[in-house]
Design a protein around this motif. Structure first.
Motif, PDB file in Angstrom:
ATOM      1  N   GLN A  44       0.838  -1.211   0.000  1.00  0.00           N
ATOM      2  CA  GLN A  44       0.000   0.000   0.000  1.00  0.00           C
ATOM      3  C   GLN A  44       0.871   1.258   0.000  1.00  0.00           C
ATOM      4  OE1 GLN A  44      -3.559   0.522   2.203  1.00  0.00           O
ATOM      5  NE2 GLN A  44      -3.463  -1.566   2.966  1.00  0.00           N
ATOM      6  N   GLY A  52       9.734  -3.592   8.416  1.00  0.00           N
ATOM      7  CA  GLY A  52       8.849  -4.758   8.349  1.00  0.00           C
ATOM      8  C   GLY A  52       8.477  -5.074   6.910  1.00  0.00           C
ATOM      9  N   ASN A  53       8.093  -4.040   6.138  1.00  0.00           N
ATOM     10  CA  ASN A  53       7.782  -4.235   4.716  1.00  0.00           C
ATOM     11  C   ASN A  53       9.007  -4.813   3.996  1.00  0.00           C
ATOM     12  OD1 ASN A  53       6.338  -0.970   4.775  1.00  0.00           O
ATOM     13  ND2 ASN A  53       5.194  -2.877   4.876  1.00  0.00           N
ATOM     14  N   TYR A 176     -12.293  -5.605   1.141  1.00  0.00           N
ATOM     15  CA  TYR A 176     -10.899  -5.469   0.713  1.00  0.00           C
ATOM     16  C   TYR A 176     -10.240  -6.807   0.314  1.00  0.00           C
ATOM     17  CZ  TYR A 176      -5.979  -4.285   2.263  1.00  0.00           C
ATOM     18  OH  TYR A 176      -4.631  -4.129   2.398  1.00  0.00           O
ATOM     19  N   GLN A 180      -8.066  -7.960  -3.045  1.00  0.00           N
ATOM     20  CA  GLN A 180      -6.721  -8.548  -2.978  1.00  0.00           C
ATOM     21  C   GLN A 180      -6.679  -9.870  -3.751  1.00  0.00           C
ATOM     22  OE1 GLN A 180      -4.766  -8.168   0.750  1.00  0.00           O
ATOM     23  NE2 GLN A 180      -3.209  -9.689   0.317  1.00  0.00           N
ATOM     24  N   ASP A 183      -6.469  -8.983  -7.374  1.00  0.00           N
ATOM     25  CA  ASP A 183      -5.106  -8.569  -7.743  1.00  0.00           C
ATOM     26  C   ASP A 183      -4.266  -9.783  -8.120  1.00  0.00           C
ATOM     27  OD1 ASP A 183      -5.791  -6.002  -6.865  1.00  0.00           O
ATOM     28  OD2 ASP A 183      -4.925  -6.298  -4.867  1.00  0.00           O
ATOM     29  N   VAL A 194       4.791 -12.413   0.865  1.00  0.00           N
ATOM     30  CA  VAL A 194       4.184 -11.417   1.771  1.00  0.00           C
ATOM     31  C   VAL A 194       4.686 -11.659   3.191  1.00  0.00           C
ATOM     32  CG1 VAL A 194       1.969 -10.912   0.612  1.00  0.00           C
ATOM     33  CG2 VAL A 194       2.200 -12.983   2.009  1.00  0.00           C
ATOM     34  N   GLY A 195       4.420 -10.701   4.078  1.00  0.00           N
ATOM     35  CA  GLY A 195       4.671 -10.898   5.501  1.00  0.00           C
ATOM     36  C   GLY A 195       3.536 -11.716   6.107  1.00  0.00           C
ATOM     37  N   ASP A 197       1.344 -11.167   8.267  1.00  0.00           N
ATOM     38  CA  ASP A 197       0.020 -10.563   8.491  1.00  0.00           C
ATOM     39  C   ASP A 197      -0.909 -10.720   7.292  1.00  0.00           C
ATOM     40  OD1 ASP A 197       1.561  -8.830   6.959  1.00  0.00           O
ATOM     41  OD2 ASP A 197       0.589  -7.030   7.725  1.00  0.00           O
ATOM     42  N   GLN A 198      -0.370 -11.100   6.146  1.00  0.00           N
ATOM     43  CA  GLN A 198      -1.209 -11.272   4.957  1.00  0.00           C
ATOM     44  C   GLN A 198      -1.637 -12.727   4.729  1.00  0.00           C
ATOM     45  OE1 GLN A 198      -2.510  -8.749   3.189  1.00  0.00           O
ATOM     46  NE2 GLN A 198      -1.521  -7.449   4.710  1.00  0.00           N
ATOM     47  N   LYS A 232       9.462 -13.100   8.878  1.00  0.00           N
ATOM     48  CA  LYS A 232       8.140 -12.732   8.334  1.00  0.00           C
ATOM     49  C   LYS A 232       7.323 -11.778   9.208  1.00  0.00           C
ATOM     50  CE  LYS A 232       6.423 -17.051  10.190  1.00  0.00           C
ATOM     51  NZ  LYS A 232       7.645 -17.788  10.468  1.00  0.00           N
ATOM     52  N   ILE A 234       8.153  -8.588  11.693  1.00  0.00           N
ATOM     53  CA  ILE A 234       9.027  -7.672  12.419  1.00  0.00           C
ATOM     54  C   ILE A 234       8.145  -6.884  13.387  1.00  0.00           C
ATOM     55  CG2 ILE A 234      10.649  -5.731  12.201  1.00  0.00           C
ATOM     56  CD1 ILE A 234      11.672  -8.421  11.016  1.00  0.00           C
ATOM     57  N   MET A 244       5.492  -4.165  13.615  1.00  0.00           N
ATOM     58  CA  MET A 244       5.964  -2.845  13.193  1.00  0.00           C
ATOM     59  C   MET A 244       4.995  -2.332  12.135  1.00  0.00           C
ATOM     60  SD  MET A 244       9.652  -1.701  11.635  1.00  0.00           S
ATOM     61  CE  MET A 244      10.573  -1.896  13.140  1.00  0.00           C
TER      62      MET A 244
HETATM   63  P1  TYM Z   1       0.967  -3.657   3.369  1.00  0.00           P
HETATM   64  O1  TYM Z   1       1.102  -2.450   2.515  1.00  0.00           O
HETATM   65  O2  TYM Z   1       0.394  -3.483   4.739  1.00  0.00           O
HETATM   66  O3  TYM Z   1       2.386  -4.333   3.562  1.00  0.00           O
HETATM   67  C1  TYM Z   1       3.214  -4.663   2.451  1.00  0.00           C
HETATM   68  C2  TYM Z   1       3.979  -5.931   2.751  1.00  0.00           C
HETATM   69  O4  TYM Z   1       4.770  -5.772   3.933  1.00  0.00           O
HETATM   70  C3  TYM Z   1       4.478  -6.836   4.837  1.00  0.00           C
HETATM   71  N1  TYM Z   1       4.599  -6.333   6.217  1.00  0.00           N
HETATM   72  C4  TYM Z   1       5.357  -6.899   7.171  1.00  0.00           C
HETATM   73  N2  TYM Z   1       6.139  -7.987   7.156  1.00  0.00           N
HETATM   74  C5  TYM Z   1       6.789  -8.290   8.302  1.00  0.00           C
HETATM   75  N3  TYM Z   1       6.697  -7.552   9.443  1.00  0.00           N
HETATM   76  C6  TYM Z   1       5.907  -6.463   9.503  1.00  0.00           C
HETATM   77  N4  TYM Z   1       5.836  -5.723  10.604  1.00  0.00           N
HETATM   78  C7  TYM Z   1       5.182  -6.080   8.325  1.00  0.00           C
HETATM   79  N5  TYM Z   1       4.343  -5.068   8.019  1.00  0.00           N
HETATM   80  C8  TYM Z   1       3.986  -5.231   6.731  1.00  0.00           C
HETATM   81  C9  TYM Z   1       3.054  -7.256   4.527  1.00  0.00           C
HETATM   82  O5  TYM Z   1       2.782  -8.559   4.957  1.00  0.00           O
HETATM   83  C10 TYM Z   1       3.044  -7.108   3.008  1.00  0.00           C
HETATM   84  O6  TYM Z   1       3.567  -8.277   2.405  1.00  0.00           O
HETATM   85  N6  TYM Z   1      -3.076  -6.010   1.647  1.00  0.00           N
HETATM   86  C11 TYM Z   1      -1.662  -5.770   1.412  1.00  0.00           C
HETATM   87  C12 TYM Z   1      -1.363  -5.191   0.022  1.00  0.00           C
HETATM   88  C13 TYM Z   1      -1.901  -5.990  -1.109  1.00  0.00           C
HETATM   89  C14 TYM Z   1      -1.413  -7.247  -1.561  1.00  0.00           C
HETATM   90  C15 TYM Z   1      -2.206  -7.575  -2.688  1.00  0.00           C
HETATM   91  C16 TYM Z   1      -0.379  -8.090  -1.131  1.00  0.00           C
HETATM   92  C17 TYM Z   1      -2.940  -5.623  -1.908  1.00  0.00           C
HETATM   93  N7  TYM Z   1      -3.127  -6.586  -2.884  1.00  0.00           N
HETATM   94  C18 TYM Z   1      -2.005  -8.783  -3.389  1.00  0.00           C
HETATM   95  C19 TYM Z   1      -0.176  -9.289  -1.840  1.00  0.00           C
HETATM   96  C20 TYM Z   1      -0.973  -9.613  -2.959  1.00  0.00           C
HETATM   97  C21 TYM Z   1      -1.171  -4.782   2.443  1.00  0.00           C
HETATM   98  O7  TYM Z   1      -1.911  -3.997   2.979  1.00  0.00           O
HETATM   99  O8  TYM Z   1       0.204  -4.795   2.594  1.00  0.00           O
END
Ligand code: TYM
Length: 379
Positions: A44, A52-53, A176, A180, A183, A194-195, A197-198, A232, A234, A244
């Protein structure tokens, strides 16, 4: 579990066993993909990307594309700006955030000769497939997701059926995960890095794909695998009980890829640790703050937790630990910050990257959407 992604840590074993075929933990430095893989992910545009991202997703996006030698594989990464508006955004700020997101990804090392980089809103097929899939997604499945609850400031156990929750939650935020799924499935994606949380959204995506395939008696959509890095999840530097996140109100809880050495030094100095003296060791339950720092070093250095703890055996107190971690983060991000600053001055270059990405993404998206419409009788 496939032997192509071999690095499975103890921490991921429970998840891997639960869902062996669909969730894999990858050692991104040592991964190979089967031919014709479609690796897809999004982030996003909520501003610059944080540690984390970077460790949960973006670093693995880069390494997967970089280490690929098979031209039949495709790497498609997007800025999820349609997702961003599920929580209202000031238009000027959103525009700035979109630039920041694309500059952060490029500064993090994504090479557009190896991957497609695009804005979700520039490919209208996402919104169209979203509608088809929304029609196949149960309200119960959406209600079980936790992300909309935290964004709507509701507890994980709350339900859309509660009157106050119903009134306060926008339909876009609730639905939402169907967007996703659209997508991911629009590109017939096979792997989604992905992390942690997904993971829940990815599970829903596979269920939507199964529903589509069984409804239309087809195997059109592959069931995409979730790829998790060993680092995966943070955690917040100040409150290591939560992840984070850019939305954390405490500014020092989150390190950005673009932070200066001084900012990084300050944030790590203020990071919550514990009162246990002496050598460092990894124990996420008793020592969440220290273990988070070890996990960060593990993710940045591509070393296992055990190797990192071994490397840290000379450390005798929290100050030495924090100095060590600070140096490793600064080393990783210093050049990236400088590149980010350069890129942010060159908007037309950023726009040209996105236009090129949009055109390539649309080529795949429009062909696939046409096929989906044929299957559904909408052609
Ligand atoms: P978003 O924007 O919150 O985060 C992007 C990516 O970063 C990972 N992430 C983390 N990984 C480890 N520790 C953390 N603290 C942390 N914070 C964020 C997330 O897991 C992600 O991989 N819904 C999604 C965006 C999205 C998407 C998709 C992802 C939209 N369409 C299709 C994959 C496939 C999101 O809000 O990610």
């Amino acid at each position: 579990m496939s032997s192509t992604f071999t690095h499975i840590s103890r921490r991921s074993l429970a998840t891997a066993v639960k869902n062996a075929a669909s969730v894999q933990e990858i050692s991104v430095s040592n991964s190979t993909l089967p031919p014709n893989s479609r690796i897809f992910s999004m982030i996003q545009p909520t501003g610059r990307i944080h540690l984390g991202n970077y460790l949960g997703a973006v670093k693995s996006w880069r390494t997967l594309a970089e280490s690929n030698t098979d031209p039949s594989n495709k790497f498609i990464y997007g800025i999820a700006d349609l997702h961003a508006i599920t929580v209202p955004k000031d238009p000027k700020q959103l525009k700035e955030y979109r630039y920041q997101a694309i500059a952060s990804l490029l500064a993090s090392g994504l090479d557009t000769s190896k991957c497609i980089l695009f804005f979700q809103s520039a490919v209208p097929e996402h919104a169209e497939l979203n509608w088809f899939l929304t029609c196949m997604t149960s309200m119960g499945a959406l209600n079980r997701m936790t992300q909309w609850k935290s964004k709507a400031q509701q507890s994980d156990s709350s339900s859309i059926l509660e009157e106050n929750v119903l009134e306060m939650t926008k339909a876009g935020l609730f639905c939402y995960p169907a967007l996703q799924a659209a997508d991911i499935l629009l590109y017939k994606s096979t792997h989604v890095p992905v992390g942690d949380d997904q993971s829940q959204h990815l599970e829903l995506c596979r269920n939507v794909a199964k529903t589509f395939n069984s409804t239309y008696n087809t195997d059109y959509f592959p069931l995409p695998k979730t790829l998790l890095t060993p680092a995966k999840k943070i955690l917040s530097l100040k409150t290591p009980a939560k992840k984070m996140s850019k939305s954390d109100p405490v500014a020092t809880s989150c390190i950005y890829v673009t932070d200066t050495p001084e900012e990084i030094t300050l944030k790590i100095k203020k990071a919550t640790t514990d009162s246990i003296q002496g050598q460092v060791y990894f124990d996420p339950v008793e020592r969440p703050g220290v273990s988070n720092l070890i996990n960060i070093v593990s993710g940045l250095s591509n070393k296992s937790i055990d190797e990192v703890v071994e490397d840290m055996s000379f450390i005798n107190n929290h100050k030495e630990l924090k100095d060590y971690v600070t140096n490793i983060i600064i080393e990783e991000f210093d050049a990236k910050r400088q590149l980010y600053d350069e890129l942010m001055k060159d908007r037309s270059y950023l726009e040209s990257i996105c236009t090129q990405g949009r055109d390539t993404a649309r080529e795949i998206a429009s062909t696939n959407l046409q096929e989906v419409k044929q299957i559904m009788g909408l052609d």
